[in-house]
Scaffold this motif. Sequence first.
Motif, mmCIF file in Angstrom:
data_model
loop_
_atom_site.group_PDB
_atom_site.id
_atom_site.type_symbol
_atom_site.label_atom_id
_atom_site.label_comp_id
_atom_site.label_asym_id
_atom_site.label_seq_id
_atom_site.Cartn_x
_atom_site.Cartn_y
_atom_site.Cartn_z
ATOM 1 N N ALA A 183 0.820 -1.216 0.000
ATOM 2 C CA ALA A 183 0.000 0.000 0.000
ATOM 3 C C ALA A 183 0.848 1.258 0.000
ATOM 4 O O ALA A 183 0.368 2.334 -0.397
ATOM 5 N N ASN A 184 2.099 1.153 0.440
ATOM 6 C CA ASN A 184 2.994 2.303 0.494
ATOM 7 C C ASN A 184 4.098 2.230 -0.560
ATOM 8 O O ASN A 184 5.119 2.910 -0.434
ATOM 9 N N ASP A 185 3.896 1.441 -1.596
ATOM 10 C CA ASP A 185 4.891 1.287 -2.651
ATOM 11 C C ASP A 185 4.773 2.434 -3.652
ATOM 12 O O ASP A 185 3.676 2.741 -4.134
ATOM 13 N N VAL A 186 5.897 3.050 -3.982
ATOM 14 C CA VAL A 186 5.892 4.180 -4.907
ATOM 15 C C VAL A 186 5.436 3.782 -6.308
ATOM 16 O O VAL A 186 5.050 4.643 -7.104
ATOM 17 N N ALA A 187 5.459 2.489 -6.617
ATOM 18 C CA ALA A 187 5.033 2.045 -7.950
ATOM 19 C C ALA A 187 3.554 2.276 -8.190
ATOM 20 O O ALA A 187 3.108 2.304 -9.348
ATOM 21 N N HIS A 188 2.771 2.451 -7.129
ATOM 22 C CA HIS A 188 1.329 2.651 -7.278
ATOM 23 C C HIS A 188 0.941 4.112 -7.393
ATOM 24 O O HIS A 188 -0.243 4.428 -7.561
ATOM 25 N N LEU A 189 1.898 5.023 -7.294
ATOM 26 C CA LEU A 189 1.582 6.445 -7.298
ATOM 27 C C LEU A 189 1.197 6.934 -8.690
ATOM 28 O O LEU A 189 1.655 6.414 -9.706
ATOM 29 N N ARG A 190 0.365 7.950 -8.692
ATOM 30 C CA ARG A 190 0.021 8.643 -9.928
ATOM 31 C C ARG A 190 0.443 10.097 -9.771
ATOM 32 O O ARG A 190 -0.167 10.853 -9.022
ATOM 33 N N ILE A 191 1.505 10.457 -10.457
ATOM 34 C CA ILE A 191 2.080 11.793 -10.372
ATOM 35 C C ILE A 191 1.665 12.575 -11.614
ATOM 36 O O ILE A 191 1.714 12.054 -12.737
ATOM 37 N N ASP A 192 1.240 13.816 -11.412
ATOM 38 C CA ASP A 192 0.768 14.646 -12.516
ATOM 39 C C ASP A 192 1.809 14.680 -13.635
ATOM 40 O O ASP A 192 3.011 14.842 -13.387
ATOM 41 N N HIS A 193 1.343 14.537 -14.854
ATOM 42 C CA HIS A 193 2.249 14.441 -15.991
ATOM 43 C C HIS A 193 3.006 15.733 -16.274
ATOM 44 O O HIS A 193 3.988 15.728 -17.030
ATOM 45 N N THR A 194 2.568 16.838 -15.669
ATOM 46 C CA THR A 194 3.288 18.102 -15.855
ATOM 47 C C THR A 194 4.511 18.195 -14.940
ATOM 48 O O THR A 194 5.316 19.125 -15.089
ATOM 49 N N VAL A 195 4.660 17.260 -13.997
ATOM 50 C CA VAL A 195 5.788 17.260 -13.070
ATOM 51 C C VAL A 195 6.842 16.279 -13.573
ATOM 52 O O VAL A 195 6.630 15.062 -13.538
ATOM 53 N N PRO A 196 7.971 16.751 -14.055
ATOM 54 C CA PRO A 196 9.003 15.828 -14.539
ATOM 55 C C PRO A 196 9.626 15.044 -13.384
ATOM 56 O O PRO A 196 9.749 15.552 -12.267
ATOM 57 N N ILE A 197 10.011 13.801 -13.676
ATOM 58 C CA ILE A 197 10.587 12.896 -12.675
ATOM 59 C C ILE A 197 11.989 12.495 -13.123
ATOM 60 O O ILE A 197 12.214 12.219 -14.304
ATOM 61 N N ARG A 198 12.892 12.437 -12.160
ATOM 62 C CA ARG A 198 14.214 11.888 -12.417
ATOM 63 C C ARG A 198 14.465 10.784 -11.399
ATOM 64 O O ARG A 198 14.178 10.950 -10.203
ATOM 65 N N ILE A 199 15.015 9.655 -11.861
ATOM 66 C CA ILE A 199 15.363 8.536 -10.977
ATOM 67 C C ILE A 199 16.841 8.226 -11.166
ATOM 68 O O ILE A 199 17.305 8.038 -12.292
ATOM 69 N N ASP A 200 17.584 8.196 -10.051
ATOM 70 C CA ASP A 200 19.003 7.863 -10.074
ATOM 71 C C ASP A 200 19.236 6.548 -9.348
ATOM 72 O O ASP A 200 18.775 6.368 -8.209
ATOM 73 N N ALA A 201 19.941 5.639 -9.996
ATOM 74 C CA ALA A 201 20.289 4.344 -9.413
ATOM 75 C C ALA A 201 21.785 4.260 -9.186
ATOM 76 O O ALA A 201 22.569 4.993 -9.810
ATOM 77 N N GLY A 202 22.190 3.367 -8.295
ATOM 78 C CA GLY A 202 23.602 3.130 -8.034
ATOM 79 C C GLY A 202 24.077 1.877 -8.733
ATOM 80 O O GLY A 202 23.445 0.816 -8.624
ATOM 81 N N ALA A 203 25.174 1.963 -9.446
ATOM 82 C CA ALA A 203 25.676 0.819 -10.217
ATOM 83 C C ALA A 203 25.985 -0.371 -9.328
ATOM 84 O O ALA A 203 25.900 -1.524 -9.779
ATOM 85 N N ALA A 204 26.330 -0.116 -8.057
ATOM 86 C CA ALA A 204 26.678 -1.202 -7.138
ATOM 87 C C ALA A 204 25.730 -1.230 -5.935
ATOM 88 O O ALA A 204 26.131 -1.606 -4.839
ATOM 89 N N ASP A 205 24.480 -0.855 -6.167
ATOM 90 C CA ASP A 205 23.506 -0.774 -5.072
ATOM 91 C C ASP A 205 22.811 -2.113 -4.866
ATOM 92 O O ASP A 205 22.067 -2.562 -5.740
ATOM 93 N N PRO A 206 23.004 -2.764 -3.704
ATOM 94 C CA PRO A 206 22.312 -4.021 -3.449
ATOM 95 C C PRO A 206 20.910 -3.828 -2.885
ATOM 96 O O PRO A 206 20.127 -4.777 -2.832
ATOM 97 N N VAL A 207 20.587 -2.613 -2.445
ATOM 98 C CA VAL A 207 19.285 -2.344 -1.840
ATOM 99 C C VAL A 207 18.227 -2.092 -2.917
ATOM 100 O O VAL A 207 17.125 -2.658 -2.881
ATOM 101 N N VAL A 208 18.573 -1.207 -3.860
ATOM 102 C CA VAL A 208 17.700 -0.938 -5.014
ATOM 103 C C VAL A 208 18.544 -1.154 -6.267
ATOM 104 O O VAL A 208 19.088 -0.202 -6.837
ATOM 105 N N PRO A 209 18.692 -2.395 -6.694
ATOM 106 C CA PRO A 209 19.543 -2.683 -7.861
ATOM 107 C C PRO A 209 19.070 -1.939 -9.106
ATOM 108 O O PRO A 209 17.888 -1.570 -9.218
ATOM 109 N N VAL A 210 19.996 -1.713 -10.023
ATOM 110 C CA VAL A 210 19.681 -0.970 -11.239
ATOM 111 C C VAL A 210 18.440 -1.513 -11.955
ATOM 112 O O VAL A 210 17.563 -0.728 -12.358
ATOM 113 N N PRO A 211 18.271 -2.838 -12.140
ATOM 114 C CA PRO A 211 17.071 -3.309 -12.836
ATOM 115 C C PRO A 211 15.770 -2.933 -12.115
ATOM 116 O O PRO A 211 14.748 -2.683 -12.771
ATOM 117 N N VAL A 212 15.792 -2.871 -10.782
ATOM 118 C CA VAL A 212 14.591 -2.501 -10.021
ATOM 119 C C VAL A 212 14.253 -1.033 -10.246
ATOM 120 O O VAL A 212 13.106 -0.661 -10.510
#
Length: 392
Positions: A314-343
């Motif tokens: 219920a608190n997963d960011v994947a379920h959010l609906r963000i207004d399309h006028t608000v640009p989003i940037r997502i940064d991943a870590g190449a060696a991140d074991p918590v949030v791996p690049v594919p996730v």
Amino acid sequence: MKHRLFGWGTLLVVPVLLAPVAHADSSPGPRIVAEAVVSDAPVAHPGASVTTVFRYTSVGVDGGPTEMTGSYSLPRTPPPPGGWPILVFSHMTVGGADKCAPSTIRAGDPELIRTNTGDAVAGRMLDAGFVVVRPDYEGIGTPGPHPYLMGRSLARAVIDSARAVHGADERIGSDVVLMGHSEGAVAALFASAADESEWGSLTLRGVTAVTPPTGMRQIIESAHAIPFSGSGIGDMVGLAALFIVGASTVDPAFADILRNGGLSAPAVALLPDTESRCFGELSSPSSFGRLAPSQLLGPNGKLASATLANIADANDVAHLRIDHTVPIRIDAGAADPVVPVPVALALAAHYRSIGNDVTFAVQPGGHTAVPSSPEAAESIARWLVDAAGRHS
């Protein structure tokens, strides 16, 4: 908040004396009620003209009035027409104890490696003429448990801190950009998905989510049976402890399950640590780090785990609906074991599939280091400045 999972007391650590703030009007909305200028604390960025630690009014996860803390730094440049724009930086996991609050943490504290991961970006944003606001989140620096990774509470801290700071200085403008790291990425994304009316007179221009946790349901379902402890596992168990306490603040039924056999006796005995120790300590062998994930659950653990997985979803960011006028940037870590690049890449692809404008970048390093390198900080800051300037 007055909620207590098992009834232990709260240790409130306030190393900075905050002076009450008088207001000439009684208009509704978040406001600063106490503040103090700081100059020799880690939160006082050298690129700022002045940094202020403050306490502000908000709404708690239980729907009642509460107060939260944070800090804001002003740039050295004069305000442009319309006022300085605002960056709200939301910090990564630091724990739920009051002493972990980034606004009041002391020099030499080992938790600084997590509280101040946004400093490189903050410095560049100050140089660009932005006010930098840093909320501590509900329950960190103020009484009550911290609703860890609970999106509604985190969004409230982001939005209300920005509104309170905006209302405190007429030189501050109404344009806002957000940046969050790890738990802070959840805060920033949930705030971005909030109804426009919740922002009052502020206008959201863009959001950067650095290593945003997602897919927590799957992690809970797969990790709870791990039978061993040790290096790396301690962090997982420390995070689980924070998440269990956080989930109990939003779901009374889950709190009842925990009180009635959901947790093991060793886990119950360690729960007070979540309000007296920061994340590094919680994850160590002197606390939750000595337990295997399978040792967290009690005789009613199957129900506790299933309920916790539902709360996580219920608190997963994947379920959010963000207004399309608000640009989003997502940064991943190449060696991140918590949030791996594919996730992280899958989350970016999902947002694109529902119409959002998404920029995706991979930075060197692991989970904690992602926004700190000069190259990453420069790229993120430049994107945020551009997002704020699209409508100027």
